[in-house]
Design an enzyme around this catalytic site. Structure first.
Site, PDB file in Angstrom:
ATOM      1  N   GLU A 161       0.821  -1.215   0.000  1.00 42.38           N
ATOM      2  CA  GLU A 161       0.000   0.000   0.000  1.00 42.38           C
ATOM      3  C   GLU A 161       0.853   1.263   0.000  1.00 42.38           C
ATOM      4  O   GLU A 161       0.456   2.283  -0.561  1.00 42.38           O
ATOM      5  CB  GLU A 161      -0.955   0.023   1.201  1.00 42.38           C
ATOM      6  CG  GLU A 161      -2.096  -0.997   1.115  1.00 42.38           C
ATOM      7  CD  GLU A 161      -1.737  -2.341   1.731  1.00 42.38           C
ATOM      8  OE1 GLU A 161      -0.547  -2.560   2.032  1.00 42.38           O
ATOM      9  OE2 GLU A 161      -2.641  -3.182   1.916  1.00 42.38           O
ATOM     10  N   LYS A 163     -17.798  -0.638   6.347  1.00 41.30           N
ATOM     11  CA  LYS A 163     -18.280  -1.636   5.391  1.00 41.30           C
ATOM     12  C   LYS A 163     -19.813  -1.645   5.283  1.00 41.30           C
ATOM     13  O   LYS A 163     -20.358  -1.825   4.192  1.00 41.30           O
ATOM     14  CB  LYS A 163     -17.778  -3.019   5.794  1.00 41.30           C
ATOM     15  CG  LYS A 163     -17.986  -4.066   4.702  1.00 41.30           C
ATOM     16  CD  LYS A 163     -17.272  -5.356   5.047  1.00 41.30           C
ATOM     17  CE  LYS A 163     -17.388  -6.363   3.907  1.00 41.30           C
ATOM     18  NZ  LYS A 163     -16.715  -7.626   4.271  1.00 41.30           N
ATOM     19  N   MET A 202      23.755   9.605   2.376  1.00 45.55           N
ATOM     20  CA  MET A 202      23.553  10.908   2.990  1.00 45.55           C
ATOM     21  C   MET A 202      23.807  10.845   4.496  1.00 45.55           C
ATOM     22  O   MET A 202      24.380  11.780   5.073  1.00 45.55           O
ATOM     23  CB  MET A 202      22.142  11.414   2.699  1.00 45.55           C
ATOM     24  CG  MET A 202      21.908  12.835   3.151  1.00 45.55           C
ATOM     25  SD  MET A 202      23.107  13.976   2.444  1.00 45.55           S
ATOM     26  CE  MET A 202      22.175  14.641   1.072  1.00 45.55           C
ATOM     27  N   PHE A 245     -11.385  -6.870  14.549  1.00 42.30           N
ATOM     28  CA  PHE A 245     -10.294  -7.323  13.698  1.00 42.30           C
ATOM     29  C   PHE A 245     -10.001  -6.268  12.631  1.00 42.30           C
ATOM     30  O   PHE A 245     -10.896  -5.790  11.955  1.00 42.30           O
ATOM     31  CB  PHE A 245     -10.678  -8.652  13.034  1.00 42.30           C
ATOM     32  CG  PHE A 245      -9.625  -9.171  12.095  1.00 42.30           C
ATOM     33  CD1 PHE A 245      -8.369  -9.531  12.565  1.00 42.30           C
ATOM     34  CD2 PHE A 245      -9.878  -9.291  10.734  1.00 42.30           C
ATOM     35  CE1 PHE A 245      -7.390  -9.998  11.701  1.00 42.30           C
ATOM     36  CE2 PHE A 245      -8.899  -9.752   9.855  1.00 42.30           C
ATOM     37  CZ  PHE A 245      -7.653 -10.110  10.336  1.00 42.30           C
ATOM     38  N   GLN A 246      -8.733  -5.891  12.531  1.00 43.61           N
ATOM     39  CA  GLN A 246      -8.255  -4.891  11.566  1.00 43.61           C
ATOM     40  C   GLN A 246      -8.949  -3.533  11.721  1.00 43.61           C
ATOM     41  O   GLN A 246      -9.186  -2.831  10.748  1.00 43.61           O
ATOM     42  CB  GLN A 246      -8.391  -5.423  10.135  1.00 43.61           C
ATOM     43  CG  GLN A 246      -7.487  -6.632   9.911  1.00 43.61           C
ATOM     44  CD  GLN A 246      -7.352  -7.041   8.456  1.00 43.61           C
ATOM     45  OE1 GLN A 246      -8.286  -6.869   7.688  1.00 43.61           O
ATOM     46  NE2 GLN A 246      -6.194  -7.571   8.103  1.00 43.61           N
TER      47      GLN A 246
HETATM   48  C1  TPP Z   1      11.886   6.195   5.179  1.00 45.72           C
HETATM   49  C2  TPP Z   1      13.146   6.883   5.556  1.00 45.72           C
HETATM   50  N1  TPP Z   1      13.954   6.330   6.490  1.00 45.72           N
HETATM   51  C3  TPP Z   1      15.118   6.940   6.842  1.00 45.72           C
HETATM   52  C4  TPP Z   1      15.485   8.118   6.262  1.00 45.72           C
HETATM   53  C5  TPP Z   1      16.786   8.826   6.675  1.00 45.72           C
HETATM   54  N2  TPP Z   1      17.697   8.899   5.523  1.00 45.72           N
HETATM   55  C6  TPP Z   1      17.818  10.004   4.765  1.00 45.72           C
HETATM   56  S1  TPP Z   1      18.854   9.798   3.471  1.00 45.72           S
HETATM   57  C7  TPP Z   1      19.209   8.225   3.933  1.00 45.72           C
HETATM   58  C8  TPP Z   1      20.156   7.399   3.118  1.00 45.72           C
HETATM   59  C9  TPP Z   1      19.577   6.980   1.827  1.00 45.72           C
HETATM   60  O1  TPP Z   1      20.403   6.023   1.218  1.00 45.72           O
HETATM   61  P1  TPP Z   1      20.288   5.719  -0.330  1.00 45.72           P
HETATM   62  O2  TPP Z   1      18.878   5.556  -0.713  1.00 45.72           O
HETATM   63  O3  TPP Z   1      21.203   4.599  -0.671  1.00 45.72           O
HETATM   64  O4  TPP Z   1      20.781   7.081  -0.979  1.00 45.72           O
HETATM   65  P2  TPP Z   1      22.251   7.742  -1.008  1.00 45.72           P
HETATM   66  O5  TPP Z   1      22.292   8.791   0.051  1.00 45.72           O
HETATM   67  O6  TPP Z   1      23.241   6.640  -0.750  1.00 45.72           O
HETATM   68  O7  TPP Z   1      22.361   8.309  -2.373  1.00 45.72           O
HETATM   69  C10 TPP Z   1      18.513   7.882   5.095  1.00 45.72           C
HETATM   70  C11 TPP Z   1      18.622   6.589   5.792  1.00 45.72           C
HETATM   71  C12 TPP Z   1      14.592   8.662   5.317  1.00 45.72           C
HETATM   72  N3  TPP Z   1      14.831   9.831   4.732  1.00 45.72           N
HETATM   73  N4  TPP Z   1      13.458   8.013   4.969  1.00 45.72           N
END
Ligand code: TPP
Ligand code: MG
Length: 602
Positions: A49, A161, A508, A111-112
């Site tokens: 979803e 529902k 990042m 449920f749910q």
């Molecule tokens: C759902 C979610 N969980 C955690 C984060 C924190 N976060 C921001 S950037 C990042 C790294 C992303 O890694 P990747 O997709 O490999 O991209 P890269 O920075 O390596 O290009 C994380 C964990 C987020 N933004 N979203």
């Protein structure tokens, strides 16, 4: 004719001109799915979803029309929450439909059962729990109206529902009338005339424009305004494409990882200070007038908000009064539909053309652009990437930097593709090294910053525009978060493409570890620690199991032909581009810091 609630619901959706729904079935929503059988609405089954909600968001971002996602109660509904929050943060029209347990069971821990109305309250523009079958036509009509007018946003409709199964003779309204909701406020000429006066008086004006220009369909008006006034333009990431980034007056986007020229133009150029406590030493002044149109002074743009455009007069036009003086006080706040406001300004300027030319200011801006363009270089550091070292030994010049891949995509698509992204370094490079020429071209989870957004959003955009090239520039971490949507792409024949900038890291977060945590790693490595030379997971094998074509690209010499093959394919296609993890995104203004703290030299 007497109909049941589900049939009335579907009839209402058809009347709203809904063409596609991203929906995942379950016990409490089966009747609506059943009523959709044979309806002129394409029903797409995402494999999660969350993927469905992001796909609906991608569809909405690409078209400007409300995206529609649908799920069952409880776990189906909770899986939609990230997509709803994403739409809320970025003001995207989204209608989210959920089944709910029968009214008699609500509050019994059935449920749910989850209180989805309550759970989503802080992240919706509006929400409904339908309690009377006779309300269905009005509620559906209102939901689309609210989602798509004024400042757009997500609307939740929770449908018990028993309401879906009850029967009545429906009455379909033709108009919406919501007391107290004035979605289209208009600036008055007096306020707008003041803006013209401020421009006449200023020496260094800058336009700071955002997603509001795009959702307000005001790009044409903006362009005319810029050409009539000669005011340079910077945008937020949400505003990329609102004004063509290829235009000589474009400063590109601003903020934490934005262009140095844009940050200097707004804030002034300062000597880089060694510590955050050193005094700020100005080299050249920035804007004396900031025209902030359809923006919200987000912290990723302003950094330390007190220092943001400290010496400029700020004019803030926004359709949503709650944005005025929220993050940054404005000297001239105007609540208005931005298309109307800029359109009127243009009319005034047509009657009485501006005398000012801003020649000196343009020279300064050109000098800044020349001094610090987005740039990268290959360093010896790249050989620290264990997942590449063995392969690159002796072929060091064949290394692909992530920025190169985006640049090459720009070239091969002639800057005409629709791009989506995950969240991380790759997202910033996708925004920096592709120049956006038109609105709705960069679809990215900007405010929520939700990893996993990229591929499902690309599916949504491709469904809306099957003849356009839609490419998701993704991270290895982000792509993995909704990788199941490869099945949706294959089964539904949605030819959205992916370039994974695979650095085997949560890049990042790693960059912040390098800058602020002495390079200590806290679960930011995504590969297999027992075999760091292997690239893990093996995306080629994963994609094969989904019957989706995938190539791994390791060397620069192979990149161009591989991107071209991907672009030429009439089916979903994944390029797993292996890049070093040692790159940092520059420029970089650390969170809540100032332009004097900007690191911009590689
Ligand atoms: C759902 C979610 N969980 C955690 C984060 C924190 N976060 C921001 S950037 C990042 C790294 C992303 O890694 P990747 O997709 O490999 O991209 P890269 O920075 O390596 O290009 C994380 C964990 C987020 N933004 N979203
Ligand atoms: Mg990564």
């Amino acid at each position: 004719m007497i109909k049941n609630g589900s049939e009335i619901f579907v009839e209402s959706l058809i009347r709203e001109n809904v063409k596609v729904i991203f929906g995942y079935p379950g016990g409490q929503v089966i009747p609506i799915f059943n009523a959709l059988y044979g309806a002129p609405i394409r029903l797409i089954l995402p494999r999660h979803e969350q993927g469905g909600a992001f796909a609906a968001g991608g569809y909405a971002r690409a078209t400007g029309r409300a995206g529609v996602c649908m799920a069952t109660s409880g776990p189906g509904a909770t899986n939609l929450v990230s997509g709803i929050a994403d739409a809320y943060m970025d003001s995207i029209p989204l209608v989210s439909i959920t089944g709910q347990v029968p009214q008699a069971m609500i509050g019994k821990g059935a449920f749910q059962e989850t209180d989805f109305f309550g759970m989503t309250l802080p992240v919706v523009k509006h929400s409904y729990l339908i309690t009377d079958i006779n309300d269905i036509p009005r509620i559906v009509k209102e939901a689309f109206y609210i989602a798509q007018t004024g400042r757009p946003g997500p609307v939740v409709i929770d449908v018990p529902k028993n309401i879906q199964q009850a029967r009545t003779q429906p009455v379909f309204p033709t108009e919406v009338n919501i007391r107290g909701y004035n979605p289209c406020p208009k600036a008055n000429d007096l306020e707008l005339n003041e803006i013209v006066g401020l421009i006449e008086k200023s020496e260094r004006p800058v336009l700071y424009v955002g997603g509001g220009i795009i959702s307000g369909n005001a790009s044409e008006e903006l362009r005319e305004f810029v050409e009539a006034t000669g005011i340079p333009v910077t945008s937020t990431i949400m505003g990329c494409g609102a004004f063509p980034e290829t235009h000589p007056l474009s400063l590109r986007w601003l903020g934490m990882h934005g262009s140095a020229a844009a940050n200097w133009a707004v804030n002034g150029e300062y000597e880089h200070r060694k510590t955050f406590n050193d005094p700020m030493k100005m080299i050249a002044p920035g804007a004396d007038l900031l025209l902030a149109f359809g923006v919200r002074f987000d912290d990723r743009v302003t950094g330390k908000v007190d220092e943001f455009c400290k010496r400029g007069t700020i004019v803030h036009i926004d359709i949503d009064p709650s944005e005025i003086n929220k993050n940054k006080p404005a000297n001239l706040p105007i609540v208005s539909d931005v298309k109307y406001a800029i359109g009127r300004l243009n009319a005034m300027l047509r009657q009485r053309a501006l005398e000012k030319k801003f020649t000196k200011w343009h020279e300064q801006i050109d000098a800044w652009k020349k001094k610090a363009p987005f740039g990268y270089r290959v360093t010896d550091e790249v050989m620290k990437s264990q997942h590449m070292r063995d392969h690159l030994q002796g072929k060091e010049s064949e290394v692909i930097l992530p920025q190169m891949a985006v640049e090459m995509l720009y070239e091969l698509t002639k800057g005409d593709a629709i791009l989506t992204t995950g969240v991380g370094q790759h997202q910033m490079w996708a925004a920096q090294y592709y120049k956006y020429k038109f609105p709705r071209q960069l679809l990215t989870s900007a405010g929520l910053g939700a990893m996993g957004f990229g591929y499902p959003a690309a599916l949504g955009a491709k469904v809306a525009f099957p003849d356009k090239q839609v490419v998701d520039i993704d991270g290895d971490g982000s792509f993995l978060m909704n990788i199941q949507e490869l099945a949706t792409a294959h089964i539904e024949k949605i030819a959205a493409k992916v370039i994974i900038l695979n650095n085997q890291h949560l890049g990042m977060v790693m960059q912040w570890e390098d800058k602020f945590f002495g390079g200590n790693r806290g679960h930011t490595y995504l590969g297999d620690p027992d075999n760091r030379k292997e690239i893990y997971p093996n995306y080629v094998a994963v994609c094969q199991s989904f019957n989706v074509k995938c190539e791994r690209v390791m060397f620069k010499k192979d990149l161009r032909a591989a991107i071209q093959r991907m672009l030429d394919a009439n089916e979903p296609y994944v390029l797993d581009v292996i890049v070093p993890y040692t790159e940092h995104v520059l420029p970089f203004i650390p969170a809540n810091k100032t332009v004097a703290d900007m690191i911009w030299k590689a």
